[in-house]
Design a protein around this motif. Structure first.
Motif, PDB file in Angstrom:
ATOM      1  N   GLN A 156       0.755  -1.180  -0.092  1.00 38.49           N
ATOM      2  CA  GLN A 156      -0.014  -0.062  -0.002  1.00 38.49           C
ATOM      3  C   GLN A 156       0.933   1.370   0.093  1.00 38.49           C
ATOM      4  O   GLN A 156       0.418   2.302   0.584  1.00 38.49           O
ATOM      5  CB  GLN A 156      -1.043  -0.060   0.997  1.00 38.49           C
ATOM      6  N   ALA A 157       2.030   1.053  -0.710  1.00 32.94           N
ATOM      7  CA  ALA A 157       2.890   2.109  -0.859  1.00 32.94           C
ATOM      8  C   ALA A 157       2.935   3.089  -2.272  1.00 32.94           C
ATOM      9  O   ALA A 157       3.107   4.015  -2.203  1.00 32.94           O
ATOM     10  CB  ALA A 157       4.407   1.835  -0.467  1.00 32.94           C
ATOM     11  N   ASP A 158       2.340   2.165  -3.103  1.00 32.01           N
ATOM     12  CA  ASP A 158       2.280   2.774  -4.502  1.00 32.01           C
ATOM     13  C   ASP A 158       1.411   4.200  -4.532  1.00 32.01           C
ATOM     14  O   ASP A 158       1.831   5.116  -5.393  1.00 32.01           O
ATOM     15  CB  ASP A 158       1.733   1.667  -5.426  1.00 32.01           C
ATOM     16  N   SER A 159       0.223   4.235  -3.828  1.00 29.05           N
ATOM     17  CA  SER A 159      -0.555   5.283  -3.905  1.00 29.05           C
ATOM     18  C   SER A 159       0.050   6.655  -3.596  1.00 29.05           C
ATOM     19  O   SER A 159       0.091   7.623  -4.181  1.00 29.05           O
ATOM     20  CB  SER A 159      -1.967   5.203  -2.912  1.00 29.05           C
ATOM     21  N   PHE A 160       0.843   6.538  -2.235  1.00 26.41           N
ATOM     22  CA  PHE A 160       1.327   7.935  -2.080  1.00 26.41           C
ATOM     23  C   PHE A 160       2.900   8.097  -2.800  1.00 26.41           C
ATOM     24  O   PHE A 160       2.916   9.340  -3.118  1.00 26.41           O
ATOM     25  CB  PHE A 160       1.907   7.729  -0.466  1.00 26.41           C
ATOM     26  N   ILE A 161       3.494   7.055  -3.194  1.00 26.38           N
ATOM     27  CA  ILE A 161       4.617   7.373  -4.265  1.00 26.38           C
ATOM     28  C   ILE A 161       4.138   7.999  -5.382  1.00 26.38           C
ATOM     29  O   ILE A 161       5.009   8.983  -5.867  1.00 26.38           O
ATOM     30  CB  ILE A 161       5.361   5.989  -4.536  1.00 26.38           C
ATOM     31  N   GLU A 162       3.117   7.572  -6.129  1.00 28.37           N
ATOM     32  CA  GLU A 162       2.745   8.209  -7.255  1.00 28.37           C
ATOM     33  C   GLU A 162       2.266   9.941  -7.232  1.00 28.37           C
ATOM     34  O   GLU A 162       2.060  10.544  -8.117  1.00 28.37           O
ATOM     35  CB  GLU A 162       1.475   7.505  -7.697  1.00 28.37           C
TER      36      GLU A 162
ATOM     37  N   PHE B 264       4.030  11.844  -5.402  1.00 23.69           N
ATOM     38  CA  PHE B 264       5.079  12.537  -5.327  1.00 23.69           C
ATOM     39  C   PHE B 264       5.468  13.236  -6.912  1.00 23.69           C
ATOM     40  O   PHE B 264       5.119  12.506  -7.744  1.00 23.69           O
ATOM     41  CB  PHE B 264       6.424  11.934  -4.742  1.00 23.69           C
ATOM     42  N   PRO B 265       6.166  14.393  -6.860  1.00 23.70           N
ATOM     43  CA  PRO B 265       6.482  14.758  -8.327  1.00 23.70           C
ATOM     44  C   PRO B 265       7.334  13.874  -9.131  1.00 23.70           C
ATOM     45  O   PRO B 265       6.901  13.824 -10.108  1.00 23.70           O
ATOM     46  CB  PRO B 265       7.014  16.306  -8.049  1.00 23.70           C
ATOM     47  N   LYS B 266       8.324  13.329  -8.563  1.00 20.60           N
ATOM     48  CA  LYS B 266       9.380  12.389  -8.985  1.00 20.60           C
ATOM     49  C   LYS B 266       9.049  10.978  -8.924  1.00 20.60           C
ATOM     50  O   LYS B 266       9.908  10.003  -9.428  1.00 20.60           O
ATOM     51  CB  LYS B 266      10.720  12.815  -8.610  1.00 20.60           C
ATOM     52  N   LYS B 267       7.730  10.785  -8.087  1.00 18.84           N
ATOM     53  CA  LYS B 267       7.409   9.400  -8.023  1.00 18.84           C
ATOM     54  C   LYS B 267       8.594   8.289  -7.239  1.00 18.84           C
ATOM     55  O   LYS B 267       8.964   8.863  -6.291  1.00 18.84           O
ATOM     56  CB  LYS B 267       6.897   8.672  -9.308  1.00 18.84           C
TER      57      LYS B 267
END
Length: 610
Positions: free
Chosen positions: A482-488, A490-493
């Protein structure tokens, strides 16, 4: 007396042992010694040549100067001047090269020694790390090695130069004036007394000061890590006073040492000047007697040239003794440092591979067979006692219990962070002690209570789990965690920069990134040690759902404070005071385990109140 000798030999043994770290820089050490020796010999020859020049020039003083004699005098000056110039140039070149070689040798030695120490620290088990505090290990890596480096550089330069300077100068003084060479011998006992009084006191002070270094580093480290707490409670002034007090103690200690060391210079200089006065007085007396004893004063065997050279040699002899004193003080500073670094480098890891390690973990079966464990051999109480536990591969196991119930201690034995005191821990039916450590830990992935991220991008941090992981594997692991949602977001992912310690992401985000990192190892066993405590219950449920759907064959052990985090586990273990108080499913424990019932009721009551 015997004990002192043993300690001295012990120190020499330790220093020689550490010198193995010179390795490829050994040749520079010997080159430095060679150039120092050359510089010293030349410096001792120069006064002798000067004496010969003065002797020759004196021969022209009391005679009638003719053009022939003038040319002879000029030629003589040119010859001796050329010799002195060549000697001076050679001395300068030797000095420069000695400095360069010693700098390369000492810096290289320190680099290797620091690397060797760090490599040993990395090989330590948790047990070894517990023996040394973090602040102490930092001091041993920085301040201690810097002191050893300085002592090493002085040893290959000054400690070589001083004795040779003393020997050559003393020999030359005997050649020039055997009648006065005894003056140098009587100065040695005085200098020995000065050093004999000061050195033992300075040694004790330095030992105490290095212990204070550890305290000061620990205080600094504590404040840097806990800065948010310090600011939250507005305790800056209190922490400043604590630091000021510790720093003041250090300052006073170094002040005493500096005062002690500075007292040696006047004392040594006094001995040197008294020696020179004796040489001047007795040398002049001897020169006058020699001059009166012969018809022509120029034929006297002892004169101004001899006195001039003797004074130069006396300065060299006494300065060499002062250099010895300086080296002694540097060695005194280095003695505690050498002892402390030697302790780390010779520390034997309590956990190491077996002679014939196994390199394959077949499945995620876990067995605890009558396991007991204590952190220290002399401890009276076991941290874990009589643990018998059998987990089948692919099961989801929850562990719950109060603070200090040894939940983390239990799972630390699976990865061999510690070894059992009694009994066996098995993975896939094989004792964990029989596995290759890297193989075991790559197959038993663990997300610790204190989640640590390192400076670098998100991708860099995730690839700690698998350096060859593809972008698709990274995204998949992050989706499960469940980390992909907040990483995406970020501007630089995935190329977003993470500051040291992961301070620029939230606690929950940090935990989810660490879970994804562990998943990339593709382990047989996944252990979450209270690793979702900063995650909301909804996200926690999604993570558990992801485990169930995507990781059916992996054994999952979840340590949690919340009952909701483990209620759907195949097996829940209730820990209490280092023992297993109960085992079963959520429904079974609600019926027959008082501790589980109490925790569940309290959490539901609190949840209902909200």
């Amino acid at each position: 007396m015997k004990k002192k000798k043993e300690n001295k030999l012990s120190f020499i043994h330790k220093f020689i042992f550490l010198l193995h770290s010179t390795r490829e820089y050994k040749k520079y050490s010997f080159l430095s010694i060679g150039f120092v020796l050359g510089e010293t010999i030349i410096e001792c020859i120069i006064p002798f040549v000067m004496m010969l020049l003065i002797d020759v020039l004196q021969g022209f003083i009391n005679v009638e100067i003719t053009d022939t004699l003038k040319n002879q005098a000029l030629n003589t000056v040119l010859i001796y001047g050329s010799i002195l110039f060549v000697l001076g140039t050679c001395s300068l070149v030797c000095g420069v090269l000695a400095g360069r070689m010693s700098a390369i040798a000492s810096a290289g030695f320190a680099k290797n020694l620091r690397t060797d120490e760090f490599n040993k620290i990395v090989s330590f088990s948790f047990n070894n790390i517990d023996k040394f505090s973090t602040s102490s290990l930092i001091t041993r890596q920085t301040t201690d090695i810097s002191n050893i480096q300085m002592a090493f550089m002085l040893l290959i330069r000054i400690a070589v130069r001083a004795p040779f300077m003393f020997i050559f100068s003393f020999i030359m003084s005997i050649v020039i004036a055997p009648q006065l060479s005894w003056i140098f011998l009587i100065t040695i006992p005085f200098i020995a007394v000065i050093l004999g009084v000061i050195i033992p006191i300075a040694t004790k002070l330095f030992v105490k000061l290095f212990r204070k270094y550890d305290d000061l580093n620990e205080l600094t480290e504590e404040n840097v890590h806990g800065m948010r707490v310090v600011k939250t409670y507005a305790r800056e002034d209190y922490e400043k006073e604590k630091f000021k007090e510790q720093s003041g103690i250090m300052g006073k200690g170094f002040q005493k040492v500096e005062q002690l060391m500075s007292a040696t210079n006047p004392a040594m200089q006094a001995v040197m000047y008294i020696s020179m006065c004796l040489i001047l007085f007795l040398g002049t007396t001897l020169a006058i007697k020699e001059g009166l004893a012969v018809a022509n004063p120029d034929d006297a065997s002892f004169g101004i040239a001899n006195i001039s050279s003797l004074i130069t040699y006396s300065a060299q002899v006494l300065s060499s003794l002062m250099m010895v004193a300086m080296v002694m003080f540097m060695i005194i500073m280095a003695v505690p440092a050498i002892n402390r670094v030697y302790e780390v480098i010779t520390e034997v890891p309590t956990i190491k591979d077996s002679e014939n390690p196994i390199y394959e973990v077949k499945n995620g079966d876990i067995d605890f067979d009558n396991v007991s464990f204590k952190y220290k051999e002399d401890a009276k109480k076991y941290a874990l006692a009589n643990i018998n536990l059998h987990i089948k591969s692919g099961m989801t196991v929850g562990i719950i219990g109060g603070t200090g119930s040894s939940k983390s201690t239990l799972v630390n034995l699976i990865s061999r962070f510690y070894d059992t005191s009694v009994g066996e821990v098995k993975v896939a039916g094989i004792n964990v002690k029989d596995y290759d450590l890297n193989t075991l830990r790559n197959n038993v992935a663990m997300v610790l209570q204190k989640n640590v991220l390192f400076s670098g991008t998100i991708k860099d941090n995730l690839r700690w789990g698998n350096e060859f992981a593809t972008d698709e594997e990274i995204v998949q692991a992050c989706k499960i965690a469940q980390a992909d949602s907040f990483i995406e977001g970020f501007p630089k992912k995935y190329d977003t920069w993470i500051d040291q310690g992961g301070v620029n992401v939230s606690g929950g985000q940090r935990q989810r990134l660490c879970i994804a990192r562990a998943l990339l190892k593709k382990p047989k066993v996944l252990i979450l040690d209270d690793s979702t405590s900063a995650v909301d219950t909804k996200t926690d449920a999604y993570i558990r759902k992801g485990f169930k759907e995507y990781l059916p064959d992996i054994t999952k052990i979840i340590i949690a404070q919340r009952v909701s985090s483990v209620e759907d586990a195949d097996l829940i273990i209730v820990m209490d005071n280092g023992t297993i108080n109960g085992m079963g499913t959520h429904e079974e424990l609600l019926k027959n385990n008082a501790i589980y019932q109490e925790v569940f009721e309290i959490q539901n009551r609190i949840g209902g109140a909200h």
